[in-house]
Design a protein around this motif. Structure first.
Motif, PDB file in Angstrom:
ATOM      1  N   TYR A   6       3.806  53.795 -15.296  1.00 57.74           N
ATOM      2  CA  TYR A   6       4.530  53.973 -16.554  1.00 57.74           C
ATOM      3  C   TYR A   6       5.624  55.046 -16.468  1.00 57.74           C
ATOM      4  CZ  TYR A   6       5.367  53.539 -21.506  1.00 57.74           C
ATOM      5  OH  TYR A   6       5.965  53.296 -22.706  1.00 57.74           O
ATOM      6  N   PRO A   7       5.263  56.280 -16.064  1.00 60.31           N
ATOM      7  CA  PRO A   7       6.324  57.297 -15.975  1.00 60.31           C
ATOM      8  C   PRO A   7       7.399  56.915 -14.960  1.00 60.31           C
ATOM      9  CG  PRO A   7       4.153  58.248 -15.507  1.00 60.31           C
ATOM     10  CD  PRO A   7       3.956  56.796 -15.670  1.00 60.31           C
ATOM     11  N   LEU A   8       6.949  56.305 -13.869  1.00 57.66           N
ATOM     12  CA  LEU A   8       7.899  55.935 -12.832  1.00 57.66           C
ATOM     13  C   LEU A   8       8.903  54.915 -13.366  1.00 57.66           C
ATOM     14  CD1 LEU A   8       8.666  56.140  -9.800  1.00 57.66           C
ATOM     15  CD2 LEU A   8       7.280  54.104  -9.460  1.00 57.66           C
ATOM     16  N   ALA A   9       8.380  53.906 -14.079  1.00 53.00           N
ATOM     17  CA  ALA A   9       9.254  52.867 -14.605  1.00 53.00           C
ATOM     18  C   ALA A   9      10.225  53.464 -15.619  1.00 53.00           C
ATOM     19  CB  ALA A   9       8.419  51.756 -15.240  1.00 53.00           C
ATOM     20  N   PHE A  10       9.744  54.405 -16.425  1.00 53.17           N
ATOM     21  CA  PHE A  10      10.625  55.008 -17.427  1.00 53.17           C
ATOM     22  C   PHE A  10      11.742  55.794 -16.751  1.00 53.17           C
ATOM     23  CE2 PHE A  10      11.796  58.366 -20.477  1.00 53.17           C
ATOM     24  CZ  PHE A  10      12.268  57.537 -21.478  1.00 53.17           C
ATOM     25  N   MET A  11      11.340  56.593 -15.783  1.00 52.09           N
ATOM     26  CA  MET A  11      12.319  57.377 -15.037  1.00 52.09           C
ATOM     27  C   MET A  11      13.362  56.455 -14.405  1.00 52.09           C
ATOM     28  SD  MET A  11      11.430  59.776 -11.827  1.00 52.09           S
ATOM     29  CE  MET A  11      11.798  58.485 -10.670  1.00 52.09           C
ATOM     30  N   LEU A  12      12.845  55.380 -13.836  1.00 48.90           N
ATOM     31  CA  LEU A  12      13.707  54.422 -13.150  1.00 48.90           C
ATOM     32  C   LEU A  12      14.731  53.828 -14.109  1.00 48.90           C
ATOM     33  CD1 LEU A  12      13.468  53.449 -10.234  1.00 48.90           C
ATOM     34  CD2 LEU A  12      12.222  51.469 -11.058  1.00 48.90           C
ATOM     35  N   SER A  13      14.251  53.477 -15.319  1.00 43.07           N
ATOM     36  CA  SER A  13      15.134  52.798 -16.262  1.00 43.07           C
ATOM     37  C   SER A  13      16.212  53.737 -16.816  1.00 43.07           C
ATOM     38  CB  SER A  13      14.319  52.213 -17.410  1.00 43.07           C
ATOM     39  OG  SER A  13      13.779  53.262 -18.179  1.00 43.07           O
ATOM     40  N   ARG A  14      15.994  55.055 -16.696  1.00 42.25           N
ATOM     41  CA  ARG A  14      16.995  55.999 -17.203  1.00 42.25           C
ATOM     42  C   ARG A  14      17.947  56.464 -16.111  1.00 42.25           C
ATOM     43  NH1 ARG A  14      17.039  54.559 -22.119  1.00 42.25           N
ATOM     44  NH2 ARG A  14      15.584  52.976 -21.467  1.00 42.25           N
ATOM     45  N   MET A  15      17.753  55.977 -14.899  1.00 41.14           N
ATOM     46  CA  MET A  15      18.609  56.420 -13.789  1.00 41.14           C
ATOM     47  C   MET A  15      19.967  55.727 -13.847  1.00 41.14           C
ATOM     48  SD  MET A  15      16.318  56.395 -10.426  1.00 41.14           S
ATOM     49  CE  MET A  15      15.591  57.833  -9.750  1.00 41.14           C
ATOM     50  N   HIS A  45      23.305  52.359  -9.913  1.00 42.43           N
ATOM     51  CA  HIS A  45      23.227  52.110  -8.470  1.00 42.43           C
ATOM     52  C   HIS A  45      22.014  52.798  -7.855  1.00 42.43           C
ATOM     53  CE1 HIS A  45      25.684  55.754  -8.846  1.00 42.43           C
ATOM     54  NE2 HIS A  45      25.170  56.110  -7.671  1.00 42.43           N
ATOM     55  N   HIS A  46      21.569  53.888  -8.479  1.00 44.05           N
ATOM     56  CA  HIS A  46      20.333  54.507  -7.993  1.00 44.05           C
ATOM     57  C   HIS A  46      19.133  53.617  -8.281  1.00 44.05           C
ATOM     58  CE1 HIS A  46      22.247  58.749  -8.111  1.00 44.05           C
ATOM     59  NE2 HIS A  46      22.476  58.109  -6.969  1.00 44.05           N
ATOM     60  N   GLN A  47      19.199  52.963  -9.436  1.00 42.16           N
ATOM     61  CA  GLN A  47      18.099  52.054  -9.796  1.00 42.16           C
ATOM     62  C   GLN A  47      17.881  51.005  -8.708  1.00 42.16           C
ATOM     63  OE1 GLN A  47      18.343  50.253 -13.643  1.00 42.16           O
ATOM     64  NE2 GLN A  47      18.747  52.193 -14.665  1.00 42.16           N
ATOM     65  N   GLY A  48      19.009  50.440  -8.239  1.00 39.68           N
ATOM     66  CA  GLY A  48      18.914  49.400  -7.204  1.00 39.68           C
ATOM     67  C   GLY A  48      18.194  49.913  -5.964  1.00 39.68           C
ATOM     68  N   THR A  49      18.590  51.107  -5.531  1.00 37.16           N
ATOM     69  CA  THR A  49      17.971  51.671  -4.331  1.00 37.16           C
ATOM     70  C   THR A  49      16.482  51.904  -4.548  1.00 37.16           C
ATOM     71  OG1 THR A  49      20.000  52.955  -4.305  1.00 37.16           O
ATOM     72  CG2 THR A  49      18.413  53.380  -2.549  1.00 37.16           C
ATOM     73  N   MET A  50      16.151  52.497  -5.695  1.00 42.00           N
ATOM     74  CA  MET A  50      14.747  52.800  -5.971  1.00 42.00           C
ATOM     75  C   MET A  50      13.909  51.529  -6.023  1.00 42.00           C
ATOM     76  SD  MET A  50      13.718  55.882  -6.208  1.00 42.00           S
ATOM     77  CE  MET A  50      12.295  55.934  -7.286  1.00 42.00           C
ATOM     78  N   LEU A  51      14.476  50.513  -6.683  1.00 42.48           N
ATOM     79  CA  LEU A  51      13.746  49.247  -6.775  1.00 42.48           C
ATOM     80  C   LEU A  51      13.477  48.683  -5.399  1.00 42.48           C
ATOM     81  CD1 LEU A  51      15.144  47.130  -9.703  1.00 42.48           C
ATOM     82  CD2 LEU A  51      12.857  48.023  -9.384  1.00 42.48           C
ATOM     83  N   MET A  52      14.468  48.825  -4.521  1.00 43.60           N
ATOM     84  CA  MET A  52      14.281  48.290  -3.179  1.00 43.60           C
ATOM     85  C   MET A  52      13.152  49.029  -2.474  1.00 43.60           C
ATOM     86  SD  MET A  52      17.211  47.491  -0.436  1.00 43.60           S
ATOM     87  CE  MET A  52      16.699  48.693   0.759  1.00 43.60           C
ATOM     88  N   ILE A  53      13.098  50.343  -2.672  1.00 47.55           N
ATOM     89  CA  ILE A  53      12.037  51.125  -2.028  1.00 47.55           C
ATOM     90  C   ILE A  53      10.668  50.686  -2.545  1.00 47.55           C
ATOM     91  CG2 ILE A  53      11.073  53.444  -1.790  1.00 47.55           C
ATOM     92  CD1 ILE A  53      13.952  54.482  -1.840  1.00 47.55           C
TER      93      ILE A  53
END
Lengths: 426, 268
Positions: free
Chosen positions: B71-80, B83-91
């Motif tokens: 949950y926290p990770l997804a929230f953090m991700l969605s506020r990035m 282009h950072h989101q893409g990288t994080m999603l790939m990881i």
């Protein structure tokens, strides 16, 4: 079960070494040694060439269903590729597929979805298949090479008249263990060592009921083919008693667990034990002195076979001395083939692991026979019960906790609905 | 009309490969070898109650851990930044490119008695601890393997939460806590529900994780079913009966869960 997925495991090992930077460094990659000389590639001479070439050019094919890694496959230089050789000699195409357990084979045959011409099940499964009419009689006239099969592997209990099967390999079940750390000589090993408290969490055990029950039954002095409900229950109790000492119930995982030194003691099949010992030099293998199970894998033809004549030809080919030798040299199990046995190195011939002396085999080993459906079901139920028995402490909490949570959820749901309904009124 | 024609391939696929097999499972569960009706197989399932309870229990724990982690990770991700989101999603997706079996297998070497974790602990004078062949190891395997299935639906829902909605809540005097409780969580609930479904269902029917990390002594329903079809006790009828009961349990759990979701977000 036996000798399967060796390739898959070594592949995994290799991949792991890349993936987690040497976390698997304690394991040596598994190589299969074959006793061939580069300069002296295998050549096959068959006795009666006409016998094999009579179907040439007719575009025929057969389906062979075998254990994984259970024929010489030419994977190393100079090694015979049995199936390819057969195809070249006879012009018959082989569709070769593998199974991992006798039960998988049974499920396939029983389901009737696939048609096989040659299968290689084990003893007890052969008698089950015969009883259920899933095998067809083999015409030994068409398999002249069956003369090479040693007398001691003819007329065994699973096929008393030798009507359905031609023995392919055999072996015994024993204990593979770390001699330095356990400190017991091979001659003194017996099954009760697997119940020794000193080796708590250092023992691996078979993950199939038939083999596991056999060990408990041997300790208790019962026949390994017992169908007596009380004896089966006693054996299950014995296994439950052992459970706290067991690190894990495994089959093929044993290659890595024993090879990597994760455990000290494990019962397993002789042929595979030899493979594991190649990996880990600290290990030795001993056949317990009080006796053991002798298993035989034999070639059979299912009743659904469409090409029984070709199947017989394939079986005969597998019994050609050169072919039988090449196979046995690669898969490391023991051979019931007299000519192939003579061709083996003296070191192998005299190996107590592969070829225990006749007296021991006659007096102390038993071949599995098929159990009645009732006994098999009871064994299976007891086994599931044994395996799913938790440590007493945690078991007491599971059910009540779960029920409480369920109730809590339902109550919350009801309250919410109630509130919602009230809100809707206003 | 047009949309219906376009959906036809899937409808055919669904009826042939989903509905028909389901009916066959139900048929197998209530018939004997000879095709006569019986409930004895369903009755036999009763003796495996503790296996069912354990499976549900372990899956609930694994799902809860996944939710808390994701949950926290997804929230953090969605506020990035995008282009950072893409990288994080790939990881996050990266482990899923690797074979499932291999990932679980790697944990076997990590957790083993001579494994890397016990080795490192040994260096600082601790252990060795029994890590593998415990129910904890099974839960760990579930969490590790199914975590991305929790993160992705959460992320895709949270990404759609308009930043201005959060700003509006703050402007109107909400402190961060009530922004979270009254704005973000309610808006992300659909993601939570689909995340839970996507983690819980595969967890409860897994068999290879419990076999590899549970050492064969932490039997789950999946193992039990596998034993009936490929294992030593070949009994497809009992296997079908167990599967049927498992389906019923999942259905009940999902129905209960649906009670929480907004009316237009019914999952089943």
């Amino acid at each position: 079960m036996r000798g399967t997925r060796r390739f898959a495991l070594s592949l995994l090992c290799g991949a792991l070494m890349i993936n987690c930077c040497g976390c698997a460094s304690s394991k040596k990659s598994r190589t299969v040694k074959a006793g061939y000389d580069k300069d002296d590639p295998q050549t096959v001479t068959v006795e009666d060439k006409d016998y094999y070439t009579r179907f040439k050019g007719q575009n025929k094919s057969i389906n062979v269903y075998n254990w994984g890694e259970y024929v010489a496959d030419g994977s190393e230089e100079g090694m015979l590729d049995t199936n390819k050789e057969f195809e070249e000699l006879t012009g018959i195409k082989i569709n070769y597929t593998n199974f991992a357990t006798n039960e998988e084979l049974y499920a396939k045959l029983k389901g009737g979805a696939a048609s096989y011409d040659v299968i290689i099940p084990s003893d007890y499964m052969i008698s089950r298949l015969i009883k259920e009419g899933l095998l067809r009689k083999v015409d030994m006239q068409n398999i002249p090479n069956s003369k090479y099969i040693m007398d001691s592997f003819k007329g065994l209990e699973y096929d008393p008249e030798d009507e359905y099967s031609v023995a392919y390999t055999w072996g015994t079940v024993g204990i593979i263990y770390n001699k330095d750390l356990v400190g017991i000589e091979e001659e003194d090993i017996d099954w009760d060592i697997l119940w020794n408290e000193d080796y708590k969490d250092q023992i691996l055990m078979f993950d199939n009921p038939r083999d596991a029950f056999a060990i408990a039954e041997l300790i208790l002095g019962y026949s390994i083919n017992t169908e007596d409900p009380d004896e089966l229950r006693a054996a299950a109790a014995k296994l439950t008693e052992q459970k706290p000492l067991v690190q894990g119930y495994v089959m093929d995982e044993i290659f890595d667990k024993m090879g990597g030194g994760e455990a000290l003691l494990a019962p397993y099949y002789a042929g595979d034990a030899l493979m594991i010992m190649d990996d880990n030099e600290d290990l030795t293998f001993a056949v317990p002195k009080s006796g053991t199970n002798l298993f035989v894998d034999a070639m059979c033809i299912p009743s659904s076979s469409r090409e029984p004549e070709l199947a017989e030809m394939y079986i005969n080919f597998m019994c050609e001395p050169d072919v039988a030798y090449a196979n046995i040299d690669y898969i490391k199990y023991s051979t019931p083939h007299s000519a192939a046995y003579e061709m083996l190195d003296d070191e192998v011939k005299n190996s107590k692991i592969s070829y225990p002396d006749d007296k021991f085999i006659k007096e102390k080993t038993t071949v599995f026979t098929n159990l009645t459906p009732e006994a098999a079901k009871q064994m299976q139920d007891l086994w599931t019960e044994m395996k799913s028995a938790e440590d007493k402490n945690s078991n007491r909490w599971f059910v009540p906790l779960f029920l409480i949570i369920c109730f809590a959820i339902i109550i919350v749901v009801l309250i919410r609905r109630h509130i919602k309904a009230k809100r809707d009124i206003f | 009309m047009k949309t219906r024609i376009m959906a036809a391939p899937y409808l055919v696929w669904m009826s042939v490969f989903i509905v028909v097999p389901l009916l066959m499972v139900a048929y197998f569960a209530v018939t004997t070898d000879k095709g006569t009706f019986t409930v004895s197989y369903l009755a036999d399932v009763g003796q495996y109650t503790n296996i069912f309870v354990r499976s549900i229990w372990l899956s609930v724990i694994a799902t809860a851990i996944c939710l808390v982690l994701a949950y926290p990770l997804a929230f953090m991700l969605s506020r990035m930044k995008k282009h950072h989101q893409g990288t994080m999603l790939m990881i996050i997706m990266l482990p899923m490119w690797m074979n499932f079996l291999l990932r679980t297998y790697a944990w076997m070497t990590l957790l083993g008695n001579n494994g890397i974790i016990n080795y490192l602990l040994g260096l600082v004078g601790l252990g060795p601890y029994k890590l593998i062949n415990t129910s904890g190891a099974v839960v760990l395997g579930m969490v590790y393997n199914y975590l991305p299935f929790m993160i992705l639906p959460l992320y895709s829902v949270m990404e759609k939460i308009d930043r201005s909605v959060i700003e509006a809540a703050s402007d109107l005097g909400s402190d961060p806590r009530s922004v979270l409780l009254r704005v973000i969580i309610p808006l992300s609930l659909p993601g939570v529900y689909s995340g839970i479904t996507m983690v819980f269902v595969p967890c409860i029917s897994t068999f290879i994780i419990s076999r590899m990390l549970g050492g064969g002594s932490n039997l789950l329903i999946g193992d039990l079913i596998e034993m009936q079809f490929l294992g030593n006790s070949y009994n497809p009828h009992l296997g079908a009966a167990i599967s049927l009961v498992l389906m019923a349990i999942v259905l009940v759990i999902m129905t209960v869960m649906n009670q929480f979701s907004p009316d237009d977000q019914v999952l089943i």
